[in-house]
Design a protein around this motif. Structure first.
Motif, PDB file in Angstrom:
ATOM      1  N   GLY A  57       1.251  11.716  47.442  1.00 17.16           N
ATOM      2  CA  GLY A  57       1.227  12.782  46.441  1.00 17.16           C
ATOM      3  C   GLY A  57       0.976  14.143  47.062  1.00 17.16           C
ATOM      4  O   GLY A  57       1.621  15.135  46.698  1.00 17.16           O
ATOM      5  N   ALA A  58       0.037  14.198  48.016  1.00 14.44           N
ATOM      6  CA  ALA A  58      -0.263  15.470  48.678  1.00 14.44           C
ATOM      7  C   ALA A  58       0.945  15.981  49.458  1.00 14.44           C
ATOM      8  O   ALA A  58       1.244  17.191  49.447  1.00 14.44           O
ATOM      9  CB  ALA A  58      -1.471  15.300  49.598  1.00 14.44           C
ATOM     10  N   ILE A  59       1.647  15.067  50.132  1.00 13.43           N
ATOM     11  CA  ILE A  59       2.849  15.470  50.876  1.00 13.43           C
ATOM     12  C   ILE A  59       3.910  16.027  49.929  1.00 13.43           C
ATOM     13  O   ILE A  59       4.560  17.037  50.227  1.00 13.43           O
ATOM     14  CB  ILE A  59       3.397  14.266  51.670  1.00 13.43           C
ATOM     15  CG1 ILE A  59       2.428  13.902  52.801  1.00 13.43           C
ATOM     16  CG2 ILE A  59       4.785  14.576  52.234  1.00 13.43           C
ATOM     17  CD1 ILE A  59       2.780  12.615  53.502  1.00 13.43           C
ATOM     18  N   ALA A  60       4.081  15.373  48.771  1.00 12.40           N
ATOM     19  CA  ALA A  60       5.068  15.856  47.798  1.00 12.40           C
ATOM     20  C   ALA A  60       4.722  17.255  47.308  1.00 12.40           C
ATOM     21  O   ALA A  60       5.607  18.116  47.173  1.00 12.40           O
ATOM     22  CB  ALA A  60       5.149  14.883  46.618  1.00 12.40           C
ATOM     23  N   VAL A  61       3.444  17.488  47.060  1.00 10.52           N
ATOM     24  CA  VAL A  61       3.036  18.819  46.608  1.00 10.52           C
ATOM     25  C   VAL A  61       3.282  19.859  47.697  1.00 10.52           C
ATOM     26  O   VAL A  61       3.838  20.935  47.440  1.00 10.52           O
ATOM     27  CB  VAL A  61       1.550  18.819  46.197  1.00 10.52           C
ATOM     28  CG1 VAL A  61       1.081  20.240  45.905  1.00 10.52           C
ATOM     29  CG2 VAL A  61       1.341  17.942  44.964  1.00 10.52           C
ATOM     30  N   LEU A  62       2.876  19.552  48.929  1.00  6.28           N
ATOM     31  CA  LEU A  62       3.065  20.501  50.021  1.00  6.28           C
ATOM     32  C   LEU A  62       4.546  20.775  50.280  1.00  6.28           C
ATOM     33  O   LEU A  62       4.927  21.898  50.623  1.00  6.28           O
ATOM     34  CB  LEU A  62       2.399  19.967  51.292  1.00  6.28           C
ATOM     35  CG  LEU A  62       0.867  19.855  51.240  1.00  6.28           C
ATOM     36  CD1 LEU A  62       0.343  19.188  52.502  1.00  6.28           C
ATOM     37  CD2 LEU A  62       0.227  21.227  51.050  1.00  6.28           C
ATOM     38  N   ALA A  63       5.389  19.760  50.084  1.00  6.38           N
ATOM     39  CA  ALA A  63       6.828  19.942  50.286  1.00  6.38           C
ATOM     40  C   ALA A  63       7.453  20.827  49.224  1.00  6.38           C
ATOM     41  O   ALA A  63       8.584  21.306  49.404  1.00  6.38           O
ATOM     42  CB  ALA A  63       7.524  18.579  50.290  1.00  6.38           C
ATOM     43  N   THR A  64       6.735  21.052  48.129  1.00  5.67           N
ATOM     44  CA  THR A  64       7.252  21.900  47.058  1.00  5.67           C
ATOM     45  C   THR A  64       6.967  23.373  47.298  1.00  5.67           C
ATOM     46  O   THR A  64       7.555  24.237  46.648  1.00  5.67           O
ATOM     47  CB  THR A  64       6.637  21.464  45.700  1.00  5.67           C
ATOM     48  OG1 THR A  64       6.739  20.048  45.569  1.00  5.67           O
ATOM     49  CG2 THR A  64       7.349  22.111  44.523  1.00  5.67           C
ATOM     50  N   ILE A  65       6.076  23.676  48.217  1.00 12.42           N
ATOM     51  CA  ILE A  65       5.671  25.067  48.427  1.00 12.42           C
ATOM     52  C   ILE A  65       6.827  25.960  48.888  1.00 12.42           C
ATOM     53  O   ILE A  65       7.017  27.060  48.340  1.00 12.42           O
ATOM     54  CB  ILE A  65       4.495  25.135  49.425  1.00 12.42           C
ATOM     55  CG1 ILE A  65       3.247  24.494  48.809  1.00 12.42           C
ATOM     56  CG2 ILE A  65       4.211  26.588  49.821  1.00 12.42           C
ATOM     57  CD1 ILE A  65       2.059  24.428  49.747  1.00 12.42           C
ATOM     58  N   PRO A  66       7.645  25.561  49.863  1.00  8.95           N
ATOM     59  CA  PRO A  66       8.758  26.453  50.258  1.00  8.95           C
ATOM     60  C   PRO A  66       9.698  26.717  49.091  1.00  8.95           C
ATOM     61  O   PRO A  66       9.922  25.847  48.246  1.00  8.95           O
ATOM     62  CB  PRO A  66       9.460  25.660  51.371  1.00  8.95           C
ATOM     63  CG  PRO A  66       8.434  24.717  51.881  1.00  8.95           C
ATOM     64  CD  PRO A  66       7.587  24.354  50.705  1.00  8.95           C
ATOM     65  N   THR A  67      10.245  27.902  49.040  1.00  7.33           N
ATOM     66  CA  THR A  67      11.157  28.269  47.956  1.00  7.33           C
ATOM     67  C   THR A  67      12.392  27.386  47.986  1.00  7.33           C
ATOM     68  O   THR A  67      13.036  27.217  49.031  1.00  7.33           O
ATOM     69  CB  THR A  67      11.583  29.740  48.092  1.00  7.33           C
ATOM     70  OG1 THR A  67      10.418  30.560  48.027  1.00  7.33           O
ATOM     71  CG2 THR A  67      12.537  30.130  46.967  1.00  7.33           C
ATOM     72  N   TYR A  68      12.703  26.803  46.830  1.00  7.13           N
ATOM     73  CA  TYR A  68      13.893  25.954  46.713  1.00  7.13           C
ATOM     74  C   TYR A  68      14.477  26.142  45.316  1.00  7.13           C
ATOM     75  O   TYR A  68      13.762  26.027  44.310  1.00  7.13           O
ATOM     76  CB  TYR A  68      13.552  24.486  46.928  1.00  7.13           C
ATOM     77  CG  TYR A  68      14.772  23.581  46.872  1.00  7.13           C
ATOM     78  CD1 TYR A  68      15.540  23.357  48.010  1.00  7.13           C
ATOM     79  CD2 TYR A  68      15.162  22.985  45.677  1.00  7.13           C
ATOM     80  CE1 TYR A  68      16.666  22.548  47.965  1.00  7.13           C
ATOM     81  CE2 TYR A  68      16.281  22.172  45.626  1.00  7.13           C
ATOM     82  CZ  TYR A  68      17.032  21.955  46.762  1.00  7.13           C
ATOM     83  OH  TYR A  68      18.145  21.162  46.710  1.00  7.13           O
ATOM     84  N   ALA A  69      15.751  26.421  45.250  1.00  3.64           N
ATOM     85  CA  ALA A  69      16.417  26.660  43.970  1.00  3.64           C
ATOM     86  C   ALA A  69      17.588  25.716  43.802  1.00  3.64           C
ATOM     87  O   ALA A  69      18.507  25.698  44.620  1.00  3.64           O
ATOM     88  CB  ALA A  69      16.896  28.111  43.875  1.00  3.64           C
ATOM     89  N   HIS A  70      17.544  24.916  42.740  1.00  2.00           N
ATOM     90  CA  HIS A  70      18.695  24.106  42.371  1.00  2.00           C
ATOM     91  C   HIS A  70      19.779  24.998  41.770  1.00  2.00           C
ATOM     92  O   HIS A  70      19.537  26.165  41.424  1.00  2.00           O
ATOM     93  CB  HIS A  70      18.294  23.070  41.316  1.00  2.00           C
ATOM     94  CG  HIS A  70      17.475  21.945  41.858  1.00  2.00           C
ATOM     95  ND1 HIS A  70      17.997  20.937  42.625  1.00  2.00           N
ATOM     96  CD2 HIS A  70      16.155  21.661  41.713  1.00  2.00           C
ATOM     97  CE1 HIS A  70      17.044  20.078  42.940  1.00  2.00           C
ATOM     98  NE2 HIS A  70      15.912  20.492  42.402  1.00  2.00           N
ATOM     99  N   ASP A  71      20.962  24.424  41.604  1.00  2.00           N
ATOM    100  CA  ASP A  71      22.037  25.111  40.892  1.00  2.00           C
ATOM    101  C   ASP A  71      22.140  24.577  39.465  1.00  2.00           C
ATOM    102  O   ASP A  71      23.218  24.477  38.897  1.00  2.00           O
ATOM    103  CB  ASP A  71      23.364  24.913  41.626  1.00  2.00           C
ATOM    104  CG  ASP A  71      23.422  25.715  42.916  1.00  2.00           C
ATOM    105  OD1 ASP A  71      22.683  26.704  43.019  1.00  2.00           O
ATOM    106  OD2 ASP A  71      24.183  25.336  43.810  1.00  2.00           O
ATOM    107  N   ALA A  72      21.012  24.219  38.882  1.00  2.00           N
ATOM    108  CA  ALA A  72      20.982  23.615  37.553  1.00  2.00           C
ATOM    109  C   ALA A  72      20.606  24.659  36.516  1.00  2.00           C
ATOM    110  O   ALA A  72      19.445  25.020  36.369  1.00  2.00           O
ATOM    111  CB  ALA A  72      19.975  22.453  37.519  1.00  2.00           C
ATOM    112  N   GLY A  73      21.608  25.163  35.794  1.00  2.00           N
ATOM    113  CA  GLY A  73      21.337  26.132  34.744  1.00  2.00           C
ATOM    114  C   GLY A  73      21.454  27.559  35.218  1.00  2.00           C
ATOM    115  O   GLY A  73      22.051  27.851  36.269  1.00  2.00           O
ATOM    116  N   PRO A  74      20.869  28.492  34.481  1.00  2.00           N
ATOM    117  CA  PRO A  74      21.006  29.921  34.812  1.00  2.00           C
ATOM    118  C   PRO A  74      20.505  30.299  36.196  1.00  2.00           C
ATOM    119  O   PRO A  74      20.931  31.316  36.744  1.00  2.00           O
ATOM    120  CB  PRO A  74      20.163  30.597  33.715  1.00  2.00           C
ATOM    121  CG  PRO A  74      20.233  29.661  32.553  1.00  2.00           C
ATOM    122  CD  PRO A  74      20.224  28.287  33.172  1.00  2.00           C
TER     123      PRO A  74
END
Length: 608
Positions: A443-460
């Motif tokens: 869980g901690a690894i998943a949270v830390l992996a979310t910190i860098p900016t990442y943008a999907h192409d889903a929606g606006p």
């Protein structure tokens, strides 16, 4: 009847069950809370960073800002936004309710459009993170709560940083629907006092997007049915503990659905609920005959997200449901789906997934883990309803679009959660201690992996390159209406001329409202987005017309036109599939006539 908060049929304390809370219990107690704090911090960080980096509400998101500003005004919204399901049904319908607008109304007024939206959605997702932990802890103790927080952290990572504060309906419902699944499971596991929470979360989900129209009421009805049937076997007073939860659920349900019901019975014209019944599940790209997903494609879609890698993870958020195209044949239009495995592979993967779920259920049943066993009941029901929903879902001119079936990702996450819980029951106390520590680390690894900016192409968010242009033209529009004594107080708005699902028109409408301009539109469909009072009448014919143009057309200088805002950028012909910082112009036609499209080199160009 069952109010424990730190036991899970023996999982938490194992052979050492007793009144003394040992070190392992304290570690589990703190672990899920620490993980919740970490997820909350990442959500908050993402929103703050996004606003500081120039985040703007673009495309359909600006309509959410606009209607949020309308809350408790003369244009108060009683429904959600117009739904793209109208394209296939050939009947204009809206998403059932305005709770999303109610949610963002206060922050938008306090902090402005972009910051207010980001704050509201980030706070919503943070609240969901904590609710998931508390609900799971109520059902199965700290171990269940920790496992739930690990899956929640996985969903936070799946969304990626830029969707954690995105208000677009399919994205904003990912974590709330996950909470609904956990809460329905809790009620089915006999935590009856949580029934009102399930009604609250379910109402928000169902009102915000039509894709959940069947899933939510069926899940809630199932939860109520299970707890009622369970008590039929008991003695006198067996229903006493249900009275308050059911009463409170009815009250909150009526309050939350009062606005759509008011529109249905007292609004202008045919009510939205009636329109939804009329629309049914039919529709086609040309409006001639129903074109629905069907059983084969429905199974392939369900399998592609729930049973096949990358499952519900980030890599498949944009790609597990691939792009499609319509092919004109002698037999009519045929939907061509590229890059999706065939029905044979889909059925095989689904059979393996089903076998794993049955095995997990069997383990829970054999070990006496009643709450986990009932979780599989919920999973089985929502899987069947999801497949049925997929089968009857209309396919419109846009083809396959994952935003209509985003619930599959949360169903996949729930199946993973139940497998984790069943797996823990197969371990000895010492092995379980190591496994719980490993879960916390994942869980901690998943949270830390979310910190860098990442943008999907889903929606606006796909149009994020438009942020600078939207911010620029909104500032100019605001200045024009604030400072220019010749600025009109009332306008007609023409939303035609750029194309479908583009990022610029809705933010201009939102800014006109923010600048205090009385705005009406001629288009009936658009009036269902903006409210009945904004539909133009014969008396509005003399109003000047505001419209937006992009690319080469943003450069035009024609008699009778006044360009009130201009952002310089790419000046070629606009292409919705080409993400760039485009030139954007906002014009007022004082004579109320919008010029026809033109070729850029045929008109004078202002190079300043």
């Amino acid at each position: 009847m069952n109010d424990r908060s730190d036991t899970d049929d023996g999982l938490d304390n194992g052979a050492e069950r007793g009144h003394r809370v040992n070190l392992d219990d304290r570690l589990r107690w703190w672990s899920w809370r620490i993980l919740a704090v970490m997820s909350s911090a990442v959500i908050a960080l993402s929103a703050i960073r996004g606003v500081r980096n120039g985040y703007q509400v673009i495309g359909d998101n600006a309509l959410i800002e606009l209607r949020g500003r309308d809350v408790l005004t003369g244009d108060h919204p009683f429904l959600g936004t117009w739904s793209s399901a109208s394209v296939s049904s050939v009947v204009d319908v809206n998403h059932p309710g305005p709770l999303l607008f109610d949610l963002v109304a206060g922050p938008v007024r306090l902090f402005g459009g972009a910051a207010g939206i980001a704050i509201a959605i980030a706070l919503l997702n943070i609240a969901v993170v904590w609710c998931v932990g508390f609900v799971a802890n109520r059902v199965g103790g700290a171990t269940a709560a920790l496992a739930a927080q690990v899956v929640t952290a996985g969903l936070v990572w799946t969304l990626g940083s830029e969707l954690l504060y995105d208000p677009w309906q399919p994205n904003v419902l990912v974590l709330p629907f996950w909470l609904l699944l956990v809460t329905v499971w809790a009620v089915v596991a006999d935590q009856v006092t949580l029934l009102p929470l399930a009604v609250i979360v379910g109402s928000f989900v169902m009102q915000t997007h039509l894709g959940y129209l069947f899933l939510v009421p069926i899940l809630l009805a199932f939860a109520l049915g299970v707890i009622v049937l369970h008590r039929r076997k008991l003695g006198p007073g067996r229903f006493a503990d249900l009275r308050a939860p059911i009463r409170n659920s009815v009250i909150v349900g009526l309050v939350l659905w009062a606005q759509p019901l008011w529109e249905q019975f007292f609004g202008n014209g045919q009510g939205n609920i009636s329109r939804l019944v009329t629309a049914g599940t039919g529709g086609s790209p040309d409006g001639s005959e129903p074109v629905t997903t069907g059983l084969s494609l429905g199974i392939r879609l369900f399998s592609s997200v729930v049973a096949q890698p990358p499952w519900w993870g980030r890599p498949g958020y944009d790609s597990s449901v691939p792009a499609s195209r319509w092919l004109i044949t002698d037999d009519g239009l045929v939907l061509i789906v590229d890059r999706m495995r065939g029905i044979g592979w889909a059925v095989l993967a689904l059979a393996i997934w089903t076998a794993l779920m049955v095995a997990g259920w069997w383990v829970a049943r054999r070990r006496g883990a009643v709450s986990v066993e009932r979780g599989y009941w919920v999973l089985a029901l929502c899987s069947v309803v999801a497949i049925a929903t997929l089968v009857i879902t209309p396919i419109d001119i846009l083809g396959l679009t994952p935003h209509k079936i985003r619930y599959l990702w949360m169903i996949g996450a729930f199946s993973t959660y139940l497998l984790i819980m069943s797996g823990l029951w197969l371990l000895t106390a010492s092995q379980r201690r190591v496994a719980v520590g490993g879960l916390a680390g994942i869980g901690a690894i998943a949270v830390l992996a979310t910190i860098p900016t990442y943008a999907h192409d889903a929606g606006p968010v796909y149009f994020r390159e438009a942020n600078a242009g939207v911010e620029d033209i909104r500032a100019q529009i605001d200045q024009y209406f604030a400072d220019d004594p010749g600025a009109p107080e009332a306008v007609r708005f023409d939303a035609e001329g750029i194309g479908f699902a583009e990022p610029y028109t809705a933010p201009v409408m939102a800014q006109l409202l923010q600048s205090g301009v009385d705005m009406v539109v001629d288009d009936q469909t658009l009036s269902r987005q903006l409210g009945d009072r904004r539909r133009a009448t014969a008396g509005d014919a003399g109003r000047p017309v505001v419209f937006v143009r992009v690319g080469a057309e943003a450069l035009q200088e024609l008699p009778g036109l006044r360009r009130i805002a201009f952002h310089d950028g790419e000046r070629t012909g606009y292409d919705i599939n080409d993400i760039r910082d485009w030139a954007v112009g906002v014009f007022i036609a004082e004579d109320g006539i919008v010029p026809e499209p033109f070729i850029a080199d045929e008109v004078p160009v202002d190079e300043t």
